[in-house]
Design a protein around this motif. Sequence first.
Motif: not given
Lengths: 115, 171
Positions: A58, A61, A65, A68, B41, B44, B47-48, B104, B107, B109-110, B112-113, B115-116, B119-120
């Motif tokens: 699993y 993000t 990160a 990246v 998903q 996830l 979690d995010e 997106l 590019v 780090p950070g 993204l949560g 967005h995810i 998205e899902v």
Amino acid sequence: MPEPSSINIRVEDRGNGTVVTPEGEIGYEEAPPFRNALRRVSEQRPKRLIVDLARVEYMNTPGLATLVEALQMAKKNSTRLILCGLNDKVRAIFEIARLHKVFEIKGTVDESLAA
Amino acid sequence: MSDRPHIRIEMVSNPLYLSGARELVGSVARRLGFSELACGQIALAVDEALCNIIRHGYDRRPDGPIWLSLWPVPGDNGSAGGLKIVLEDEAKQIDPSAIRGRDLDDVKPGGLGVHIIREVMDEARYEKRDGHGMKLTMVKKIGPDSSAPGRTAAGGSDCGCGGGSCLDKQE
């Protein structure tokens, strides 16, 4: 107060590159030690840095990160960063974040070493 | 749908418990008839969202309260048509319109949560709670791309009972 769990990370020099193999989950708690391990390897400027994710069940993000950051550091150090062994769930999160086109991704460690 | 959640848990903002919350949500989603990929998903997204509450809402303080509530969303013929998840906290409030995923194409780090999550999930709505804290409502519907292989078009199961609440589903 219980302590957060840690992640097992194996680092192996394979001549043609250094292979970093994390095992378990890479989430909020595990991202910092994973980052430290990748940073230590990157500082040695290997020709290839291969991150074998075959044993990662699993990732969220914070894990993405960290990778990246590793990619950015690898570019600065002229290291080729290759990811391999992604399972469907881990691959899905790269695709949702549209990072599957940013990273070089191979099937196995051997493919990565031969690339 | 009754206002009363079918499941409601209170947890503290300690990352140690993220996997437990994820497993609970994934397990409920599986029983409602979501596919394995969709269950992953949904877990996830939760979690995010929890990571964001811990990191940004509570500034990594490990003892802030978080409430996680789950409801099945009614579908056709009384079967489950999806899952509604609400996360509430007493963390600092922010303007919901300021909660956005990052571009997106940039590019880094950070960031993204969010967005995810968007998205899902089919719906993701942030609100300020009365007084203090934030509330995030997320809905995922069971559709052709997110239903488990054994689930029939009417939302029944392979056991033949035809009921959406059948406990033999996905066994």
